[in-house]
Design a protein around this motif. Structure first.
Motif, PDB file in Angstrom:
ATOM      1  N   LYS A  38     -49.471  26.095  -1.353  1.00 23.99           N
ATOM      2  CA  LYS A  38     -50.914  25.542  -1.412  1.00 23.99           C
ATOM      3  C   LYS A  38     -50.440  24.100  -1.169  1.00 23.99           C
ATOM      4  N   PHE A  39     -49.105  23.745  -2.275  1.00 24.54           N
ATOM      5  CA  PHE A  39     -48.879  22.289  -2.384  1.00 24.54           C
ATOM      6  C   PHE A  39     -47.553  21.914  -2.257  1.00 24.54           C
ATOM      7  N   LEU A  40     -47.196  20.899  -0.840  1.00 23.70           N
ATOM      8  CA  LEU A  40     -46.064  20.276  -0.340  1.00 23.70           C
ATOM      9  C   LEU A  40     -45.952  19.012  -0.673  1.00 23.70           C
ATOM     10  N   ALA A  41     -44.837  18.787  -0.854  1.00 19.72           N
ATOM     11  CA  ALA A  41     -44.513  17.449  -1.158  1.00 19.72           C
ATOM     12  C   ALA A  41     -43.371  17.146  -0.358  1.00 19.72           C
ATOM     13  N   ALA A  42     -42.840  16.037   0.431  1.00 18.07           N
ATOM     14  CA  ALA A  42     -41.623  15.179   1.296  1.00 18.07           C
ATOM     15  C   ALA A  42     -41.556  14.541   0.549  1.00 18.07           C
ATOM     16  N   VAL A  43     -40.829  14.101  -0.297  1.00 24.76           N
ATOM     17  CA  VAL A  43     -39.754  12.613  -0.441  1.00 24.76           C
ATOM     18  C   VAL A  43     -39.118  12.701  -0.122  1.00 24.76           C
ATOM     19  N   GLY A  44     -38.793  11.014   0.694  1.00 24.23           N
ATOM     20  CA  GLY A  44     -37.542  10.553   1.584  1.00 24.23           C
ATOM     21  C   GLY A  44     -37.369   9.402   1.183  1.00 24.23           C
ATOM     22  N   GLY A  45     -36.050   8.970   1.989  1.00 23.61           N
ATOM     23  CA  GLY A  45     -35.777   7.372   1.729  1.00 23.61           C
ATOM     24  C   GLY A  45     -36.771   6.732   3.269  1.00 23.61           C
ATOM     25  N   TYR A  46     -36.362   5.720   3.155  1.00 21.87           N
ATOM     26  CA  TYR A  46     -36.964   5.300   3.729  1.00 21.87           C
ATOM     27  C   TYR A  46     -36.456   5.792   5.567  1.00 21.87           C
ATOM     28  N   GLY A  47     -38.051   5.701   6.661  1.00 24.65           N
ATOM     29  CA  GLY A  47     -37.543   6.335   7.878  1.00 24.65           C
ATOM     30  C   GLY A  47     -37.237   6.917   7.779  1.00 24.65           C
ATOM     31  N   SER A  48     -37.198   8.294   7.303  1.00 24.81           N
ATOM     32  CA  SER A  48     -36.588   9.821   6.522  1.00 24.81           C
ATOM     33  C   SER A  48     -38.213  10.794   7.908  1.00 24.81           C
ATOM     34  N   GLY A  49     -39.239  10.351   8.401  1.00 23.48           N
ATOM     35  CA  GLY A  49     -39.962  10.755   8.704  1.00 23.48           C
ATOM     36  C   GLY A  49     -40.634  11.755   8.381  1.00 23.48           C
ATOM     37  N   LYS A  50     -41.294  10.966   7.555  1.00 19.25           N
ATOM     38  CA  LYS A  50     -42.311  11.797   6.420  1.00 19.25           C
ATOM     39  C   LYS A  50     -44.115  11.811   6.687  1.00 19.25           C
ATOM     40  N   THR A  51     -44.190  10.680   7.292  1.00 19.48           N
ATOM     41  CA  THR A  51     -46.108  10.824   7.464  1.00 19.48           C
ATOM     42  C   THR A  51     -46.645  10.901   8.558  1.00 19.48           C
ATOM     43  N   THR A 174     -43.486  10.324  -0.348  1.00 18.65           N
ATOM     44  CA  THR A 174     -43.361   9.230  -0.842  1.00 18.65           C
ATOM     45  C   THR A 174     -41.890   8.789  -0.747  1.00 18.65           C
ATOM     46  N   ASN A 175     -41.204   7.971  -1.323  1.00 14.70           N
ATOM     47  CA  ASN A 175     -40.054   7.554  -1.424  1.00 14.70           C
ATOM     48  C   ASN A 175     -40.149   8.529  -2.864  1.00 14.70           C
ATOM     49  N   PRO A 176     -39.067   8.379  -3.263  1.00 16.55           N
ATOM     50  CA  PRO A 176     -38.042   9.259  -3.997  1.00 16.55           C
ATOM     51  C   PRO A 176     -38.288   7.647  -5.170  1.00 16.55           C
ATOM     52  N   PRO A 177     -39.480   8.089  -6.744  1.00 18.70           N
ATOM     53  CA  PRO A 177     -39.821   7.955  -8.044  1.00 18.70           C
ATOM     54  C   PRO A 177     -38.544   7.327  -9.036  1.00 18.70           C
ATOM     55  N   ASN A 178     -38.891   6.522  -9.057  1.00 11.84           N
ATOM     56  CA  ASN A 178     -37.697   5.497 -10.298  1.00 11.84           C
ATOM     57  C   ASN A 178     -38.271   6.206 -11.594  1.00 11.84           C
ATOM     58  N   SER A 179     -37.565   7.811 -11.438  1.00 17.11           N
ATOM     59  CA  SER A 179     -37.652   9.040 -12.424  1.00 17.11           C
ATOM     60  C   SER A 179     -36.473   8.767 -13.749  1.00 17.11           C
ATOM     61  N   PRO A 180     -36.685   8.043 -14.557  1.00 16.95           N
ATOM     62  CA  PRO A 180     -35.755   7.878 -15.813  1.00 16.95           C
ATOM     63  C   PRO A 180     -35.796   9.301 -16.951  1.00 16.95           C
ATOM     64  N   PRO A 181     -34.361  10.121 -17.078  1.00 17.78           N
ATOM     65  CA  PRO A 181     -33.929  11.383 -17.703  1.00 17.78           C
ATOM     66  C   PRO A 181     -34.552  11.578 -18.701  1.00 17.78           C
ATOM     67  N   TYR A 182     -35.595  10.960 -19.254  1.00 17.92           N
ATOM     68  CA  TYR A 182     -36.016  10.638 -20.649  1.00 17.92           C
ATOM     69  C   TYR A 182     -38.131  11.137 -20.525  1.00 17.92           C
ATOM     70  N   ALA A 183     -38.168  10.776 -19.217  1.00 22.77           N
ATOM     71  CA  ALA A 183     -39.776  10.756 -19.002  1.00 22.77           C
ATOM     72  C   ALA A 183     -40.039  11.198 -17.676  1.00 22.77           C
ATOM     73  N   ARG A 241     -31.946   5.601  -4.024  1.00 25.15           N
ATOM     74  CA  ARG A 241     -33.214   6.045  -3.790  1.00 25.15           C
ATOM     75  C   ARG A 241     -33.728   5.585  -2.401  1.00 25.15           C
ATOM     76  N   ILE A 242     -33.524   4.369  -1.494  1.00 24.95           N
ATOM     77  CA  ILE A 242     -34.521   3.957  -0.508  1.00 24.95           C
ATOM     78  C   ILE A 242     -33.763   4.652   0.861  1.00 24.95           C
ATOM     79  N   LEU A 243     -32.785   5.321   0.459  1.00 21.49           N
ATOM     80  CA  LEU A 243     -31.518   5.744   1.971  1.00 21.49           C
ATOM     81  C   LEU A 243     -31.120   6.938   1.752  1.00 21.49           C
TER      82      LEU A 243
END
Length: 257
Positions: A38-51, A174-183, A241-243
């Motif tokens: 039901k729910f899908l996510a494509a998370v990748g670097g710049y130009g990885s062909g997500k859109t 989306t591009n990967p989030p800046n995701s700290p381990p504590y949050a 993240r971006i590559l």
């Protein structure tokens, strides 16, 4: 119609098949379009062909389910128009399905009416009160890292159009989030960090979230020097993240003690 019909023709001079009419589909893109979760996510670097595959999925849900209602979201109208809506319109035109446009703004339509009765809305997410009224059969959030969790949760609350049946879908790219381990970022909490399915058991139901995580290098159809250019202009922590498409945390500026 087959899925490949909705992809653009290859025009790369470096391609071995240059000079012949052909199209390329990256394997993960095909998986994304055909996925049953039901729910899908494509998370990748710049130009990885997500859109592109996300727009193809939205078009297919609209043309195969008469009367379906979908919405495409991004944080602001300038970002929504190009490239997200532009790609969606190109896919819809390749499908050959007739449609009309309405709610024009800055020469861009913000409502499409397909000949089978389906509707597609394009909205910026900064004012959620303007798009949370209708029930939807599908929603697509592009560059979801820019969104608060409330945007996704609010759209899930509207994902209940009865005629869509088991084809109700909510998907993000989306591009990967800046995701700290504590949050951990809300995308990580819902979809996990690695390619695969994460199941949330809620009362008697199991809600399945599926994630694809890709690096820029998974797209072999970029310019030859694209990756090298990114490496030359970004820091090692940014490259993760971006590559590489990794969930990671990088601290900008000097640390505070």
């Amino acid at each position: 119609m087959v899925v490949e019909d909705l992809f653009p023709p290859c025009t790369r001079k470096e391609c071995e098949q240059y000079g012949t009419f052909h199209k390329h589909v990256i394997p993960w893109q095909d998986e994304f379009i055909r996925a049953k979760e039901k729910f899908l996510a494509a998370v990748g670097g710049y130009g990885s062909g997500k859109t592109l595959p996300a727009c193809i999925l939205g078009v297919l849900l609209s043309i195969t389910i008469p009367g379906n209602r979908g919405i495409v979201i991004r944080r602001s109208y300038p970002k929504l128009h190009d490239p997200t809506e532009r790609v969606f319109l190109e896919v819809l035109q390749r499908s050959g399905v007739g449609f009309s446009t309405a709610e024009m703004r800055d020469k861009w339509p913000h409502r499409l009416l397909l000949e089978n009765g389906s509707e597609v809305f394009f909205r910026e997410s900064s004012e959620p009160g303007k798009f949370l009224g209708p029930e939807y059969g599908w929603f697509y959030i592009d560059e979801a890292v820019e969104e608060p969790e409330a945007t996704f949760n609010s759209l899930v609350g509207r994902l209940r159009l009865g005629l869509a049946g088991q084809a109700l879908r909510g998907f993000i790219t989306t591009n990967p989030p800046n995701s700290p381990p504590y949050a951990p970022h809300w995308i990580e909490q819902k979809f996990g960090r690695e390619t695969g399915v994460k199941t949330h058991a809620i009362e008697q139901e199991k809600i399945r979230f599926r994630l694809w995580r890709m690096s820029t290098q998974t797209n072999p159809f970029l310019p030859n020097d694209y990756v090298a250019s990114l490496l030359a202009t970004h820091t090692p922590s940014q490259v993760k993240r971006i590559l590489s498409g990794e969930f990671s945390f990088s601290q900008e500026g000097r640390p505070v003690y």
